[in-house]
Design an enzyme around this catalytic site. Structure first.
Site, mmCIF file in Angstrom:
data_model
loop_
_atom_site.group_PDB
_atom_site.id
_atom_site.type_symbol
_atom_site.label_atom_id
_atom_site.label_comp_id
_atom_site.label_asym_id
_atom_site.label_seq_id
_atom_site.Cartn_x
_atom_site.Cartn_y
_atom_site.Cartn_z
ATOM 1 N N ASP A 13 0.764 -1.171 0.310
ATOM 2 C CA ASP A 13 0.072 -0.003 -0.071
ATOM 3 C C ASP A 13 0.688 1.476 -0.041
ATOM 4 O OD1 ASP A 13 -2.158 1.681 0.196
ATOM 5 O OD2 ASP A 13 -2.113 1.797 2.334
ATOM 6 N N ASP A 15 -0.284 4.797 1.045
ATOM 7 C CA ASP A 15 -0.795 5.437 1.889
ATOM 8 C C ASP A 15 -0.537 4.952 3.459
ATOM 9 O OD1 ASP A 15 -0.933 8.496 0.611
ATOM 10 O OD2 ASP A 15 -2.649 7.316 -0.493
#
Length: 259
Positions: A13, A15
């Site tokens: 991922d 953020d």
């Protein structure tokens, strides 16, 4: 328990893992450099459909993270891939930004508000009441409803913003039709990502900061999962879920030596 196979490919991922509120997480640059130097297949994933992969490459580069555009996989790209597989050469009415419209154009979709095959809802900076009304009427007239991701809120400097999942709920309330969500935690997002880099779930790992999206999606796709504690999930929250990550680490810096 069968011994796990060595990790040959990585999905992560963005953020909360590589950066937080626009600032790189310590160790993220070393992790990306080690991945690139190793030659191992990898992708940076995001449920945000606003930006193209080239946009995100530039945004990450500005904060010192050199991630090539071809190593970025967004919910917009996954949505376009899904539609191209399911209904090639179709048409769609789209609520979204350049990341989504560009991805759809690139797979040959026609964007129209006249009898479209699909209504596709993505992230946008300004949700128009007029556009939502148009979406409701087209769905009522038979267009199929797809949304890029189920996130109900998004971050901003001023606080939470309503996001795709919240707007989808409004359209569902008005039409009685639920969308098919493409992004995490749908394992479809992970499987299309793995296929993009020619990777296999048994020898791949997913790194994320959220139990309910990143870890769940990786788990359901059959991957090893690493939860890092630099984002939305705190260590004391892990036990509240009926599933667990394979590993819990303080940050991405703790994974550099695993590559």
């Amino acid at each position: 328990m069968a011994e796990r196979k060595p990790i040959e490919s990585w999905l992560t991922d963005m953020d909360g893992v590589l950066m937080h509120e626009g600032i790189p997480v310590p160790g993220a640059d070393a992790f990306i450099k080690k991945l690139r130097d190793s030659g191992r297949p990898f992708l940076v994933l995001t449920n945000n459909s606003i930006y193209t992969a080239r946009d995100l490459h530039a945004r990450l580069n500005r904060i010192g993270l050199d991630v090539p555009a071809e190593n970025i996989w967004t919910s917009a790209l996954a949505t376009a891939k899904f539609l191209d597989d399911q209904h090639p050469g179709g048409s769609a009415y789209v609520i979204g930004e350049a990341g989504l419209t560009t991805a759809l154009h690139e797979v040959g979709y026609v964007l129209t508000d006249t009898d479209p095959d699909f209504v596709i809802l993505g992230e946008t900076r300004t949700y128009s009441f007029e556009a939502m009304t148009k979406a409701v009427r087209l769905i009522n007239d038979g267009a199929r409803f797809v949304a890029t991701n189920p996130d109900e809120t998004g971050p901003s400097a001023e606080g939470a913003l309503p996001a795709t999942g919240a707007v989808a709920a409004l359209i569902t309330a008005a039409t009685g039709k639920k969308p098919y969500f493409i992004g995490k935690p749908n394992p479809l997002m992970m499987r299309t990502a793995l296929n993009t880099i020619g990777a296999h779930s048994e020898t791949s790992a997913m790194i994320g900061d959220r139990m309910d999206t990143d870890v769940l999606a990786g788990l359901e796709a059959g991957m090893q999962t690493y939860l890092v504690l630099t984002g939305l999930t705190a260590k004391e929250d892990v036990g509240r879920f009926p599933y667990r990550p394979t590993h819990v680490k303080d940050s991405i810096a703790d994974l550099v030596d695993l590559i």
